[in-house]
Design a protein around this motif. Structure first.
Motif, PDB file in Angstrom:
ATOM      1  N   SER A 139       0.842  -1.197   0.000  1.00 36.82           N
ATOM      2  CA  SER A 139       0.000   0.000   0.000  1.00 36.82           C
ATOM      3  C   SER A 139       0.878   1.249   0.000  1.00 36.82           C
ATOM      4  CB  SER A 139      -0.936   0.004   1.211  1.00 36.82           C
ATOM      5  OG  SER A 139      -0.215   0.149   2.418  1.00 36.82           O
ATOM      6  N   TYR A 140       0.350   2.322  -0.592  1.00 35.09           N
ATOM      7  CA  TYR A 140       1.086   3.582  -0.622  1.00 35.09           C
ATOM      8  C   TYR A 140       0.094   4.733  -0.606  1.00 35.09           C
ATOM      9  CZ  TYR A 140       0.161   5.281  -5.411  1.00 35.09           C
ATOM     10  OH  TYR A 140      -0.417   5.796  -6.538  1.00 35.09           O
ATOM     11  N   VAL A 141       0.598   5.929  -0.337  1.00 31.65           N
ATOM     12  CA  VAL A 141      -0.219   7.143  -0.369  1.00 31.65           C
ATOM     13  C   VAL A 141       0.106   7.899  -1.653  1.00 31.65           C
ATOM     14  CG1 VAL A 141      -0.746   9.340   0.748  1.00 31.65           C
ATOM     15  CG2 VAL A 141      -0.273   7.303   2.147  1.00 31.65           C
ATOM     16  N   PRO A 142      -0.868   8.104  -2.527  1.00 30.64           N
ATOM     17  CA  PRO A 142      -0.603   8.853  -3.762  1.00 30.64           C
ATOM     18  C   PRO A 142      -0.262  10.324  -3.468  1.00 30.64           C
ATOM     19  CG  PRO A 142      -2.654   7.604  -3.927  1.00 30.64           C
ATOM     20  CD  PRO A 142      -2.247   7.581  -2.490  1.00 30.64           C
ATOM     21  N   VAL A 143       0.500  10.910  -4.353  1.00 30.50           N
ATOM     22  CA  VAL A 143       0.846  12.325  -4.242  1.00 30.50           C
ATOM     23  C   VAL A 143      -0.422  13.172  -4.392  1.00 30.50           C
ATOM     24  CG1 VAL A 143       2.035  14.205  -5.445  1.00 30.50           C
ATOM     25  CG2 VAL A 143       3.221  12.048  -4.996  1.00 30.50           C
ATOM     26  N   SER A 144      -0.506  14.213  -3.585  1.00 36.49           N
ATOM     27  CA  SER A 144      -1.641  15.138  -3.638  1.00 36.49           C
ATOM     28  C   SER A 144      -1.149  16.523  -3.248  1.00 36.49           C
ATOM     29  CB  SER A 144      -2.751  14.686  -2.691  1.00 36.49           C
ATOM     30  OG  SER A 144      -2.316  14.775  -1.344  1.00 36.49           O
ATOM     31  N   GLU A 145      -2.052  17.488  -3.311  1.00 34.74           N
ATOM     32  CA  GLU A 145      -1.689  18.839  -2.884  1.00 34.74           C
ATOM     33  C   GLU A 145      -1.316  18.852  -1.414  1.00 34.74           C
ATOM     34  OE1 GLU A 145      -3.862  23.194  -2.556  1.00 34.74           O
ATOM     35  OE2 GLU A 145      -4.366  21.847  -4.235  1.00 34.74           O
ATOM     36  N   TYR A 193       7.554  12.473  -1.544  1.00 36.23           N
ATOM     37  CA  TYR A 193       8.577  12.484  -0.494  1.00 36.23           C
ATOM     38  C   TYR A 193       9.936  12.171  -1.106  1.00 36.23           C
ATOM     39  CZ  TYR A 193      11.104  11.281   3.792  1.00 36.23           C
ATOM     40  OH  TYR A 193      12.014  11.236   4.816  1.00 36.23           O
ATOM     41  N   LEU A 194      10.887  13.075  -0.911  1.00 29.68           N
ATOM     42  CA  LEU A 194      12.221  12.921  -1.483  1.00 29.68           C
ATOM     43  C   LEU A 194      13.294  12.739  -0.416  1.00 29.68           C
ATOM     44  CD1 LEU A 194      11.993  15.644  -4.283  1.00 29.68           C
ATOM     45  CD2 LEU A 194      11.545  13.183  -4.468  1.00 29.68           C
ATOM     46  N   GLY A 195      12.876  12.584   0.836  1.00 35.15           N
ATOM     47  CA  GLY A 195      13.842  12.373   1.908  1.00 35.15           C
ATOM     48  C   GLY A 195      14.454  10.988   1.849  1.00 35.15           C
ATOM     49  N   ALA A 196      15.433  10.761   2.722  1.00 36.57           N
ATOM     50  CA  ALA A 196      16.149   9.484   2.719  1.00 36.57           C
ATOM     51  C   ALA A 196      15.882   8.661   3.967  1.00 36.57           C
ATOM     52  CB  ALA A 196      17.656   9.734   2.607  1.00 36.57           C
ATOM     53  N   SER A 197      14.980   9.122   4.834  1.00 32.64           N
ATOM     54  CA  SER A 197      14.763   8.456   6.111  1.00 32.64           C
ATOM     55  C   SER A 197      13.322   7.975   6.249  1.00 32.64           C
ATOM     56  CB  SER A 197      15.075   9.403   7.278  1.00 32.64           C
ATOM     57  OG  SER A 197      16.402   9.861   7.215  1.00 32.64           O
ATOM     58  N   TRP A 198      13.157   6.898   7.007  1.00 28.02           N
ATOM     59  CA  TRP A 198      11.840   6.391   7.387  1.00 28.02           C
ATOM     60  C   TRP A 198      11.116   7.457   8.193  1.00 28.02           C
ATOM     61  CZ3 TRP A 198       9.245   1.716   6.674  1.00 28.02           C
ATOM     62  CH2 TRP A 198       8.164   1.440   7.544  1.00 28.02           C
ATOM     63  N   VAL A 199       9.814   7.573   7.992  1.00 28.82           N
ATOM     64  CA  VAL A 199       9.004   8.556   8.704  1.00 28.82           C
ATOM     65  C   VAL A 199       7.913   7.837   9.481  1.00 28.82           C
ATOM     66  CG1 VAL A 199       7.445  10.528   8.468  1.00 28.82           C
ATOM     67  CG2 VAL A 199       9.440  10.336   6.974  1.00 28.82           C
ATOM     68  N   GLY A 200       7.869   8.050  10.795  1.00 29.12           N
ATOM     69  CA  GLY A 200       6.785   7.479  11.582  1.00 29.12           C
ATOM     70  C   GLY A 200       7.251   6.507  12.635  1.00 29.12           C
ATOM     71  N   GLN A 201       6.293   5.720  13.167  1.00 30.09           N
ATOM     72  CA  GLN A 201       6.548   4.792  14.248  1.00 30.09           C
ATOM     73  C   GLN A 201       7.570   3.731  13.835  1.00 30.09           C
ATOM     74  OE1 GLN A 201       5.492   4.542  17.362  1.00 30.09           O
ATOM     75  NE2 GLN A 201       3.721   5.891  17.542  1.00 30.09           N
ATOM     76  N   GLY A 202       8.350   3.273  14.791  1.00 31.65           N
ATOM     77  CA  GLY A 202       9.340   2.235  14.532  1.00 31.65           C
ATOM     78  C   GLY A 202      10.655   2.573  15.188  1.00 31.65           C
ATOM     79  N   PRO A 203      11.585   1.610  15.243  1.00 28.52           N
ATOM     80  CA  PRO A 203      12.857   1.836  15.916  1.00 28.52           C
ATOM     81  C   PRO A 203      13.713   2.907  15.269  1.00 28.52           C
ATOM     82  CG  PRO A 203      12.875  -0.233  14.709  1.00 28.52           C
ATOM     83  CD  PRO A 203      11.461   0.251  14.707  1.00 28.52           C
ATOM     84  N   LEU A 231       3.318   7.820  -8.338  1.00 28.15           N
ATOM     85  CA  LEU A 231       3.066   6.516  -8.948  1.00 28.15           C
ATOM     86  C   LEU A 231       3.984   6.276 -10.139  1.00 28.15           C
ATOM     87  CD1 LEU A 231       1.456   3.901  -9.115  1.00 28.15           C
ATOM     88  CD2 LEU A 231      -0.266   5.134 -10.469  1.00 28.15           C
ATOM     89  N   ASP A 232       4.248   7.296 -10.934  1.00 26.60           N
ATOM     90  CA  ASP A 232       5.142   7.113 -12.081  1.00 26.60           C
ATOM     91  C   ASP A 232       6.537   6.693 -11.619  1.00 26.60           C
ATOM     92  OD1 ASP A 232       3.224   7.691 -13.959  1.00 26.60           O
ATOM     93  OD2 ASP A 232       3.741   9.815 -14.109  1.00 26.60           O
ATOM     94  N   TRP A 233       7.009   7.280 -10.511  1.00 20.33           N
ATOM     95  CA  TRP A 233       8.316   6.872  -9.999  1.00 20.33           C
ATOM     96  C   TRP A 233       8.287   5.407  -9.568  1.00 20.33           C
ATOM     97  CZ3 TRP A 233      10.133   4.674  -5.555  1.00 20.33           C
ATOM     98  CH2 TRP A 233      11.531   4.606  -5.438  1.00 20.33           C
ATOM     99  N   LEU A 234       7.216   4.988  -8.899  1.00 20.85           N
ATOM    100  CA  LEU A 234       7.108   3.593  -8.474  1.00 20.85           C
ATOM    101  C   LEU A 234       7.101   2.646  -9.680  1.00 20.85           C
ATOM    102  CD1 LEU A 234       4.425   4.054  -5.675  1.00 20.85           C
ATOM    103  CD2 LEU A 234       6.811   3.393  -5.321  1.00 20.85           C
ATOM    104  N   LYS A 235       6.377   3.032 -10.721  1.00 19.06           N
ATOM    105  CA  LYS A 235       6.345   2.201 -11.927  1.00 19.06           C
ATOM    106  C   LYS A 235       7.724   2.130 -12.582  1.00 19.06           C
ATOM    107  CE  LYS A 235       1.472   2.795 -13.150  1.00 19.06           C
ATOM    108  NZ  LYS A 235       0.505   3.281 -14.164  1.00 19.06           N
ATOM    109  N   GLN A 236       8.429   3.253 -12.631  1.00 17.38           N
ATOM    110  CA  GLN A 236       9.767   3.259 -13.218  1.00 17.38           C
ATOM    111  C   GLN A 236      10.744   2.432 -12.386  1.00 17.38           C
ATOM    112  OE1 GLN A 236      10.706   7.429 -13.575  1.00 17.38           O
ATOM    113  NE2 GLN A 236       8.984   7.813 -14.961  1.00 17.38           N
ATOM    114  N   ALA A 237      10.624   2.531 -11.051  1.00 16.43           N
ATOM    115  CA  ALA A 237      11.490   1.734 -10.181  1.00 16.43           C
ATOM    116  C   ALA A 237      11.235   0.253 -10.396  1.00 16.43           C
ATOM    117  CB  ALA A 237      11.253   2.112  -8.720  1.00 16.43           C
ATOM    118  N   GLY A 238       9.980  -0.119 -10.592  1.00 13.20           N
ATOM    119  CA  GLY A 238       9.672  -1.512 -10.882  1.00 13.20           C
ATOM    120  C   GLY A 238      10.208  -1.944 -12.234  1.00 13.20           C
ATOM    121  N   ALA A 239      10.022  -1.103 -13.245  1.00  9.28           N
ATOM    122  CA  ALA A 239      10.456  -1.447 -14.603  1.00  9.28           C
ATOM    123  C   ALA A 239      11.960  -1.695 -14.672  1.00  9.28           C
ATOM    124  CB  ALA A 239      10.059  -0.339 -15.574  1.00  9.28           C
TER     125      ALA A 239
END
Length: 245
Positions: free
Chosen positions: A173-179, A184-194, A206-214
């Motif tokens: 699952s992912y969150v689509p880009v919106s206004e 997100y262009l950062g290099a770190s995990w964001v949110g709960q976790g160690p 989504l286009d970046w995700l598709k390109q990364a998959g391709a």
């Protein structure tokens, strides 16, 4: 619906039979521990969210003898249902936070379930779905890409491409880009976790995700069947080889 390129093995159990068999006091247990245990989402949806993930994988060809790797399994919101459904040794959970995982194993799973079903767990932090050995038929990554940086998403794509079964499916699952939420262009995990910082979700293009998959001979497509609040489910699978003319 079967996963692309995936063949079923024998008669498939009906969704109704699975839900009827596994329905029980899970929601009450989750509510009872929510004050001291992070449950990875709204407590009022704990049982429903976990069950819906099982149903989504059933639609895509999940069988009792499938090998499933649940990335970021947390307190076993989906793991509870998958451990019940899968044959012994079929469930594999990755969770870097031992606080989350140990809480789920102690408070969410019924006594004796681990002994009966032999789930395996790892605290791997590198998104390595091959850490258990074998070739996963399904890799589940609920609300992982809504916190992961792009290099971490690429780690998971690399690992899936290397280790998953030929007809394996990554369901993420992912969150689509919106206004409201830019790419997100950062290099770190964001949110709960160690390794996390402040809470919150992040979005990816989504286009970046598709390109990364391709780049890894993987196809990435949005699911039109299953809903997950503000997040969207993605199906990731190996591209079919081009036919020679």
């Amino acid at each position: 619906m079967l996963a692309p390129g995936r063949a079923g093995h024998g008669p498939r159990p009906t969704t109704a039979s699975v839900v009827r068999t596994l329905d029980g006091p899970l929601q009450r247990r989750a509510e009872a521990v929510s004050g001291h245990l992070f449950l990875g989402g709204p407590v009022e949806h704990f049982e429903q969210d976990g069950r819906s993930q099982l149903i989504a994988l059933l639609r895509r060809g999940l069988r009792p003898d499938s090998m499933v790797v649940d990335v970021g399994c947390g307190t076993l919101r989906a793991g509870y249902w998958l451990i019940h459904f899968l044959d012994p040794g079929g469930y594999h959970g990755i969770e870097p936070s031992q606080e989350f995982l140990s809480g789920g194993r102690k408070e969410i799973l019924e006594p004796g379930l681990e002994e009966a079903k032999s789930p395996r767990f790892s605290d791997d932090r590198s998104f390595n779905v091959g850490v258990f050995g074998g070739r996963p038929d399904f890799v589940l990554a609920r609300s992982v890409w809504s916190h992961a940086a792009k290099p971490q998403i690429e780690q998971l794509l690399d690992s899936f491409a290397e280790h998953a079964a030929t007809d394996g499916l990554l369901f993420a699952s992912y969150v689509p880009v919106s206004e409201r939420r830019p790419d997100y262009l950062g290099a770190s995990w964001v949110g709960q976790g160690p390794d996390g910082g402040p809470g919150g979700m992040i979005a990816h293009d989504l286009d970046w995700l598709k390109q990364a998959g391709a780049k890894r001979d993987l196809e990435v497509r949005e699911s039109t069947e299953d809903q997950f609040g503000a997040q969207v489910w993605l199906e990731v699978f190996r591209r079919a080889p081009a036919r020679s003319v």
